[in-house]
Design a protein around this motif. Structure first.
Motif, short mmCIF file in Angstrom:
data_model
loop_
_atom_site.label_atom_id
_atom_site.label_comp_id
_atom_site.label_asym_id
_atom_site.label_seq_id
_atom_site.Cartn_x
_atom_site.Cartn_y
_atom_site.Cartn_z
N ILE A 94 -9.61 7.38 5.49
CA ILE A 94 -8.17 7.11 5.44
C ILE A 94 -7.65 6.86 4.04
O ILE A 94 -6.44 6.92 3.81
N LEU A 95 -8.55 6.57 3.09
CA LEU A 95 -8.13 6.26 1.72
C LEU A 95 -8.28 7.51 0.85
O LEU A 95 -9.38 8.05 0.74
N LEU A 96 -7.19 7.93 0.28
CA LEU A 96 -7.21 9.08 -0.62
C LEU A 96 -7.25 8.61 -2.06
O LEU A 96 -6.60 7.62 -2.43
N LYS A 97 -8.00 9.32 -2.88
CA LYS A 97 -8.16 8.90 -4.27
C LYS A 97 -6.86 8.95 -5.06
O LYS A 97 -6.73 8.28 -6.08
N ARG A 98 -5.90 9.73 -4.59
CA ARG A 98 -4.63 9.82 -5.31
C ARG A 98 -3.69 8.66 -4.99
O ARG A 98 -2.61 8.57 -5.57
N TYR A 99 -4.08 7.77 -4.06
CA TYR A 99 -3.20 6.69 -3.65
C TYR A 99 -2.91 5.74 -4.82
O TYR A 99 -3.80 5.41 -5.61
N THR A 100 -1.67 5.29 -4.90
CA THR A 100 -1.32 4.21 -5.81
C THR A 100 -1.80 2.89 -5.21
O THR A 100 -2.27 2.84 -4.06
N LEU A 101 -1.67 1.81 -5.96
CA LEU A 101 -2.12 0.51 -5.47
C LEU A 101 -1.37 0.12 -4.19
O LEU A 101 -1.97 -0.39 -3.23
N ARG A 102 -0.06 0.36 -4.16
CA ARG A 102 0.72 0.01 -2.98
C ARG A 102 0.24 0.82 -1.77
O ARG A 102 0.04 0.27 -0.68
N GLU A 103 0.05 2.12 -1.93
CA GLU A 103 -0.41 2.96 -0.83
C GLU A 103 -1.83 2.58 -0.41
O GLU A 103 -2.18 2.61 0.78
N PHE A 104 -2.65 2.22 -1.38
CA PHE A 104 -4.04 1.84 -1.13
C PHE A 104 -4.10 0.61 -0.23
O PHE A 104 -4.79 0.60 0.80
N ILE A 105 -3.36 -0.44 -0.58
CA ILE A 105 -3.38 -1.68 0.19
C ILE A 105 -2.73 -1.48 1.55
O ILE A 105 -3.19 -2.01 2.57
N THR A 106 -1.65 -0.69 1.60
CA THR A 106 -0.98 -0.44 2.88
C THR A 106 -1.91 0.28 3.85
O THR A 106 -1.96 -0.05 5.05
N ALA A 107 -2.67 1.26 3.36
CA ALA A 107 -3.60 1.99 4.23
C ALA A 107 -4.68 1.07 4.78
O ALA A 107 -5.06 1.16 5.96
N ILE A 108 -5.18 0.15 3.95
CA ILE A 108 -6.20 -0.78 4.42
C ILE A 108 -5.62 -1.73 5.46
O ILE A 108 -6.25 -2.03 6.48
N ASP A 109 -4.40 -2.21 5.22
CA ASP A 109 -3.76 -3.11 6.18
C ASP A 109 -3.57 -2.42 7.53
O ASP A 109 -3.72 -3.04 8.59
N LEU A 110 -3.23 -1.14 7.50
CA LEU A 110 -3.08 -0.40 8.76
C LEU A 110 -4.40 -0.28 9.49
O LEU A 110 -4.45 -0.39 10.73
N ALA A 111 -5.50 -0.08 8.74
CA ALA A 111 -6.82 0.01 9.37
C ALA A 111 -7.20 -1.33 10.00
O ALA A 111 -7.77 -1.37 11.10
N VAL A 112 -6.90 -2.41 9.32
CA VAL A 112 -7.20 -3.73 9.87
C VAL A 112 -6.35 -4.00 11.11
O VAL A 112 -6.82 -4.60 12.09
N THR A 113 -5.09 -3.57 11.08
CA THR A 113 -4.22 -3.73 12.25
C THR A 113 -4.80 -3.01 13.47
O THR A 113 -4.78 -3.54 14.59
N LYS A 114 -5.32 -1.82 13.25
CA LYS A 114 -5.94 -1.07 14.35
C LYS A 114 -7.18 -1.80 14.86
O LYS A 114 -7.43 -1.86 16.07
N MET A 115 -7.95 -2.36 13.96
CA MET A 115 -9.14 -3.10 14.34
C MET A 115 -8.78 -4.30 15.21
O MET A 115 -9.45 -4.59 16.21
N ARG A 116 -7.71 -4.97 14.85
CA ARG A 116 -7.29 -6.13 15.64
C ARG A 116 -6.71 -5.72 16.99
O ARG A 116 -6.79 -6.48 17.97
N HIS A 117 -6.12 -4.53 17.04
CA HIS A 117 -5.63 -4.03 18.32
C HIS A 117 -6.81 -3.80 19.27
O HIS A 117 -6.72 -4.14 20.47
N ILE A 118 -7.91 -3.28 18.76
CA ILE A 118 -9.11 -3.09 19.58
C ILE A 118 -9.65 -4.43 20.05
O ILE A 118 -10.11 -4.57 21.20
N GLU A 119 -9.59 -5.43 19.18
CA GLU A 119 -10.06 -6.77 19.57
C GLU A 119 -9.22 -7.32 20.72
O GLU A 119 -9.74 -7.93 21.66
N ARG A 120 -7.90 -7.08 20.68
CA ARG A 120 -7.05 -7.54 21.77
C ARG A 120 -7.39 -6.82 23.07
O ARG A 120 -7.31 -7.41 24.16
N GLN A 121 -7.75 -5.54 22.94
CA GLN A 121 -8.19 -4.82 24.14
C GLN A 121 -9.45 -5.45 24.73
O GLN A 121 -9.57 -5.61 25.95
N HIS A 122 -10.39 -5.80 23.87
CA HIS A 122 -11.61 -6.45 24.34
C HIS A 122 -11.30 -7.79 24.97
O HIS A 122 -11.93 -8.17 25.99
#
Length: 395
Positions: free
Chosen positions: A337-365
């Protein structure tokens, strides 16, 4: 509380340093010609020199080359800085070139400098979490959120550390701190984008991480055996158990001696509990059988045996984490999900989205655990009544 220091004097004899002196950065006074400049074009800088006499002078003894402190003055004539102000000390800004390209990338698309700093501070948990170089350039960043802090209280006894590359245009290591939750699913407690992988940088990251969690210490830390991380742990987590990744050890054992028999014997010693005397006998027999007495890798593992052998780690709670495979899996996901061309803002936003998805799976569990029951054994099983009780208490 603290202060900044600077080098003041150094003396050499035949090209070899034999005396050094460090002083407080507030030592001395600003020269008078710089105080009164009638044709001044720039606004004068604030005065920081207060004539502080705190200093340390050391000399090298000629007979045995031992350094000896000759003068040590510890009294300051000014207030010490608070913890939140430590980032502004000159000594703390003396770091290697950090990540200036990140700031330039965000600035090139029209984001103001103040907005860049506000964004990084928000993600880092406050401006005191940001480390700057002496030219006010971004060096290290650590960020987490309130949910991570709360989950660390419940699941932060055992944590795995790992770094991954090739996730950003600056090719700087992304450091991930993760563990497992009550569903034995991988959980992330924080991220750090580091300028390098040295003891100093790792120590900064661990100090910030612990400060974010009210200095709650870890029981067990699982790593791949990086020497710099070991040094940082000895300095900041002296009471925590440092456990080496079993997967990395197995792979390195095969590299050290390309023989399945040796690897099998090593794995047996790693996973099986033996009395210490029995373990040492088996280890010596394994080394002698494959004639590896001169192997530096084997000598190192013998020294570090308390960090990998079940004989010494038996009974230690590790939340079933024997390897850093959770980290490796997470790294694989992030690289998708992380592209090398990402700026710092895009980089952190992409990671936050991945963590959000991870927490959604936890809520499913959580939902499945609360509102469903596991399939129990046959009715004739004598332990069925105990299975039913356990199904109501455990996920």
């Amino acid at each position: 509380m603290g202060f900044s220091k600077r080098s003041d004097d150094v003396k050499r004899r035949d090209g070899v340093v034999f005396m050094r002196r460090w002083v407080c950065s507030n030592e001395g006074y600003r020269r008078k010609e710089y105080l009164n400049m009638p044709n001044r074009k720039k606004r004068p800088k604030p005065i920081t020199c207060t004539g502080c006499q705190a200093a340390l002078r050391v000399v090298r003894l000629k007979d045995n080359n031992i350094w000896l402190a000759r003068v040590f003055s510890y009294e300051h004539n000014h207030d010490m800085v608070s913890v939140a102000e430590l980032q502004f000390l000159r000594s703390n800004r003396e770091v290697s070139d950090g990540l200036p390209a990140q700031v330039r990338s965000m600035s090139s698309i029209g984001i103001k400098t103040s907005q860049i700093m506000s964004h990084v501070a928000l993600q880092s948990g406050g401006y005191e979490r940001i480390l700057l170089t002496k030219k006010n350039r971004l060096a290290n960043v650590f960020w987490e959120d309130e949910t991570s802090r709360n989950d660390y209280i419940a699941f932060g006894d055992v944590i795995a550390f790992d770094t991954t590359y090739m996730t950003n245009t600056y090719n700087k290591p992304l450091f991930i701190l993760m563990g497992v939750n009550h569903h034995f699913s991988t959980y992330v407690f924080g991220f750090a984008l580091l300028v390098d992988e040295t003891v100093t940088t790792y120590s900064w990251m661990l100090r910030v991480f612990l400060r974010c969690h009210n200095n709650k210490k870890l029981l067990v830390v699982l790593t791949d055996g990086d020497n710099a991380m070991q040094g940082a742990m000895r300095e900041n987590l002296p009471e925590s158990t440092h456990r080496l990744c079993a997967w990395h050890l197995t792979k390195n054992a095969f590299r050290a001696w390309n023989d399945p028999g040796f690897t099998k014997g090593f794995v047996d010693l790693m996973y099986t509990y033996y009395l210490e005397e029995v373990f040492l006998n088996k280890w010596n027999n394994l080394i002698e059988t494959y004639q590896m007495e001169d192997s530096e890798w084997c000598q190192l593992q013998c020294i570090r045996r308390r960090m990998w052998a079940e004989t010494y780690l038996h009974g230690q709670f590790v939340a079933e984490m024997r390897t850093t495979q959770q980290c490796e899996s997470m790294n694989f996901c992030f690289k998708k999900i992380l592209l090398k061309r990402y700026t710092l803002r895009e980089f952190i936003t992409a990671i936050d989205l991945a963590v959000t998805k991870m927490r959604h799976i936890e809520r499913q569990h959580d939902y499945m655990s609360k509102h469903t029951l596991p399939q129990l054994p046959d009715q004739t099983d004598a332990l069925r009544i105990y299975y039913e009780q356990c199904s109501k208490f455990y996920t």
